[in-house]
Design a protein around this motif. Structure first.
Motif, PDB file in Angstrom:
ATOM      1  N   VAL A 109       0.857  -1.086  -0.014  1.00 51.25           N
ATOM      2  CA  VAL A 109      -0.092  -0.188   0.159  1.00 51.25           C
ATOM      3  C   VAL A 109       1.135   1.047  -0.042  1.00 51.25           C
ATOM      4  N   SER A 110       1.974   1.333   0.788  1.00 49.14           N
ATOM      5  CA  SER A 110       2.982   2.508   0.662  1.00 49.14           C
ATOM      6  C   SER A 110       3.477   2.544  -0.507  1.00 49.14           C
ATOM      7  N   GLN A 111       3.673   1.250  -1.293  1.00 51.52           N
ATOM      8  CA  GLN A 111       4.488   1.585  -2.302  1.00 51.52           C
ATOM      9  C   GLN A 111       3.501   1.992  -3.603  1.00 51.52           C
ATOM     10  N   VAL A 112       2.495   1.645  -3.440  1.00 55.45           N
ATOM     11  CA  VAL A 112       1.375   2.087  -4.635  1.00 55.45           C
ATOM     12  C   VAL A 112       1.057   3.519  -4.211  1.00 55.45           C
ATOM     13  N   ILE A 113       0.934   3.899  -2.923  1.00 53.37           N
ATOM     14  CA  ILE A 113       0.866   5.363  -2.637  1.00 53.37           C
ATOM     15  C   ILE A 113       2.132   5.978  -3.366  1.00 53.37           C
ATOM     16  N   ASP A 114       3.081   5.601  -3.167  1.00 55.36           N
ATOM     17  CA  ASP A 114       4.422   6.297  -3.661  1.00 55.36           C
ATOM     18  C   ASP A 114       4.285   6.589  -5.371  1.00 55.36           C
ATOM     19  N   GLU A 115       3.910   5.373  -5.937  1.00 61.27           N
ATOM     20  CA  GLU A 115       3.868   5.358  -7.269  1.00 61.27           C
ATOM     21  C   GLU A 115       2.741   6.223  -7.826  1.00 61.27           C
ATOM     22  N   ALA A 205     -12.573  -4.232   4.003  1.00 63.87           N
ATOM     23  CA  ALA A 205     -12.030  -4.144   5.032  1.00 63.87           C
ATOM     24  C   ALA A 205     -12.526  -2.995   6.070  1.00 63.87           C
ATOM     25  N   PRO A 206     -12.840  -3.067   7.278  1.00 63.13           N
ATOM     26  CA  PRO A 206     -13.348  -1.888   8.068  1.00 63.13           C
ATOM     27  C   PRO A 206     -12.319  -0.704   8.093  1.00 63.13           C
ATOM     28  N   ILE A 312      -7.116   2.659  -3.009  1.00 62.02           N
ATOM     29  CA  ILE A 312      -5.846   2.204  -3.283  1.00 62.02           C
ATOM     30  C   ILE A 312      -5.475   0.890  -3.111  1.00 62.02           C
ATOM     31  N   ASP A 313      -6.121   0.299  -2.005  1.00 59.13           N
ATOM     32  CA  ASP A 313      -5.903  -1.273  -1.925  1.00 59.13           C
ATOM     33  C   ASP A 313      -6.291  -2.148  -3.183  1.00 59.13           C
ATOM     34  N   ARG A 314      -7.338  -1.825  -3.658  1.00 55.70           N
ATOM     35  CA  ARG A 314      -7.890  -2.435  -4.865  1.00 55.70           C
ATOM     36  C   ARG A 314      -6.827  -2.099  -6.074  1.00 55.70           C
ATOM     37  N   LEU A 315      -6.331  -1.096  -6.357  1.00 56.65           N
ATOM     38  CA  LEU A 315      -5.310  -0.948  -7.317  1.00 56.65           C
ATOM     39  C   LEU A 315      -4.093  -1.717  -6.925  1.00 56.65           C
ATOM     40  N   ALA A 316      -3.725  -1.688  -5.735  1.00 55.53           N
ATOM     41  CA  ALA A 316      -2.439  -2.639  -5.271  1.00 55.53           C
ATOM     42  C   ALA A 316      -2.849  -4.006  -5.636  1.00 55.53           C
ATOM     43  N   ASP A 324      -6.449 -11.437  -1.620  1.00 53.88           N
ATOM     44  CA  ASP A 324      -7.120 -11.213  -0.375  1.00 53.88           C
ATOM     45  C   ASP A 324      -6.968  -9.679   0.336  1.00 53.88           C
ATOM     46  N   LEU A 325      -7.780  -9.098   0.263  1.00 53.92           N
ATOM     47  CA  LEU A 325      -7.683  -7.551   0.881  1.00 53.92           C
ATOM     48  C   LEU A 325      -7.306  -7.730   2.317  1.00 53.92           C
ATOM     49  N   ARG A 326      -7.872  -8.701   2.877  1.00 55.71           N
ATOM     50  CA  ARG A 326      -7.486  -8.611   4.357  1.00 55.71           C
ATOM     51  C   ARG A 326      -5.887  -9.126   4.652  1.00 55.71           C
ATOM     52  N   ALA A 327      -5.383  -9.578   3.742  1.00 57.38           N
ATOM     53  CA  ALA A 327      -3.932  -9.916   4.059  1.00 57.38           C
ATOM     54  C   ALA A 327      -3.113  -8.696   4.277  1.00 57.38           C
ATOM     55  N   PHE A 328      -3.691  -7.553   3.692  1.00 57.02           N
ATOM     56  CA  PHE A 328      -2.812  -6.397   3.558  1.00 57.02           C
ATOM     57  C   PHE A 328      -2.768  -5.980   5.285  1.00 57.02           C
ATOM     58  N   PHE A 329      -3.711  -6.114   5.945  1.00 60.39           N
ATOM     59  CA  PHE A 329      -3.739  -5.755   7.295  1.00 60.39           C
ATOM     60  C   PHE A 329      -3.735  -6.754   8.459  1.00 60.39           C
TER      61      PHE A 329
END
Ligand code: PHE
Length: 355
Positions: A109-115, A205-206, A312-316, A324-329
């Motif tokens: 997520v941080s990487q994608v925000i930077d991109e 995710a909440p 953003i999570d979706r784009l990443a 699986d989105l939940r793995a992000f968090f």
């Protein structure tokens, strides 16, 4: 003369026992210090007969020189011994294995925000931020969201107080309000940040991340919105062409409003963005509603523009094949090691692949 001989043999006797720098310092003080034996002899010079004085002085100087030379020589001898001792005892074993070294990884997520930030900065957007805890006014009211709008429902929004005045922001759109109320048009910003909704399953995710975009100026049209998003999607997914469609939609804070889908297909279990017959919704957007501009004291007859908001999570997940989105968090270290990025990874599309 006798006196000098005595001093000399006295010196020789003591000098034989010198072993360390301390011993050497002691001998120096004894003979050359303020009341040293040699120093005292120099003091007698004044009281001697002129003819004697000359000879005595030259002898005295010679002895002084000799003794000094001996001291110097001894000094470097001792230093050599000390260095050799050190070299012997403190040698480094270069065959020892190195200590294990763990480098952290940058979260996708941080990487994608930077991109995303570097892609939008190339076309003149700057990055703005706002707090996670928002007022109901900035999150809903100023954004032209009516009292009875379903998004305000307790089932969707985390309220922090019973009287509903404070909440966890449900989108990044309140930063539109914060930026415009504190500044003067034109506005050209993107806003990455955390957002919250009462929702949890494989794709929700909440807590999740959104990116808001806002461009307000004198002659901004929906054409600019389309051009901007087309540029962004091509840069972000590193594709030359992208199929994109604007579907009419509704948001209280934009008029007209649209949702944007991009074309994709699945080939060998891999998702290919930009072509194919399937559609994927990626963002909501529209022309900023005149009521929103009025709420932040911007004259809608002079200024207008567009806004968009995307997950953003979706784009990443799409770009890096994470399903699986939940793995992000979940902060699973093994997952982060696999999907994370090395620090200082420059996004490959930074210089504009599609040009
Ligand atoms: N805030 C909207 C959402 O969360 C997205 C959006 C932003 C739509 C800006 C239009 C303009 O879903």
């Amino acid at each position: 003369m006798d006196e000098l001989k005595k001093i000399q043999s006295n010196f020789e006797e003591k000098f034989q026992n010198v072993k360390s720098k301390d011993d050497l310092q002691n001998i120096k003080t004894e003979f050359f210090g303020k009341n040293g034996q040699i120093t005292l002899q120099f003091k007698t010079l004044g009281s001697l007969q002129p003819e004697k004085r000359k000879e005595f002085a030259s002898n005295l100087n010679k002895i002084k020189g000799d003794l000094n030379d001996k001291i110097e020589l001894k000094n470097s001898e001792i230093e050599n011994i000390e260095i050799n001792k050190k070299l012997k005892n403190e040698n480094i074993d270069v065959t020892l294995p190195i200590r294990p070294y763990h480098q952290g990884k940058i979260h996708p997520v941080s990487q994608v925000i930077d991109e995303i930030s570097s892609i939008f900065s190339e076309i003149g957007f700057s990055v703005a931020e706002g707090p996670d805890v928002e007022s109901e006014y900035n999150n809903f009211t100023a954004l032209n969201t009516p009292e009875d709008h379903p998004a305000r429902d307790m089932h969707d929004t985390f309220y922090l107080e019973k009287n509903k005045k404070l909440l966890l922001r449900t989108h990044t759109s309140p930063v539109q309000i914060r930026s415009m109320i504190n500044g003067k048009p034109p506005f050209k910003i993107i806003v990455p940040g955390r957002t919250y909704r009462c929702d949890s399953d494989q794709t929700h995710a909440p807590m999740f991340h959104q990116l808001e975009g806002l461009h307000i100026d004198k002659n901004i049209t929906m054409g600019h919105l389309k051009g901007c998003l087309d540029y962004f999607i091509k840069e972000f997914f590193e594709v030359k062409n992208v199929k994109m469609r604007f579907r009419p939609s509704h948001f209280p804070f934009t008029e007209p409003s649209a949702e944007v889908d991009i074309g994709y297909k699945i080939e060998n279990e891999k998702i290919i963005i930009g072509e194919g017959n399937k559609w994927l919704e990626i963002l909501g957007c529209g022309m900023v509603h005149p009521n929103v501009l009025k709420n932040v004291k911007v004259d809608p007859r002079k200024y207008q523009g567009f806004a968009f908001g995307m997950g953003i999570d979706r784009l990443a997940m799409l770009k890096y094949g994470i399903n699986d989105l939940r793995a992000f968090f979940e902060t699973d270290y093994r997952w982060l090691n696999h999907f994370g990025f090395d620090p200082l990874d420059v996004p490959t599309n930074y210089r504009g692949l599609s040009k």
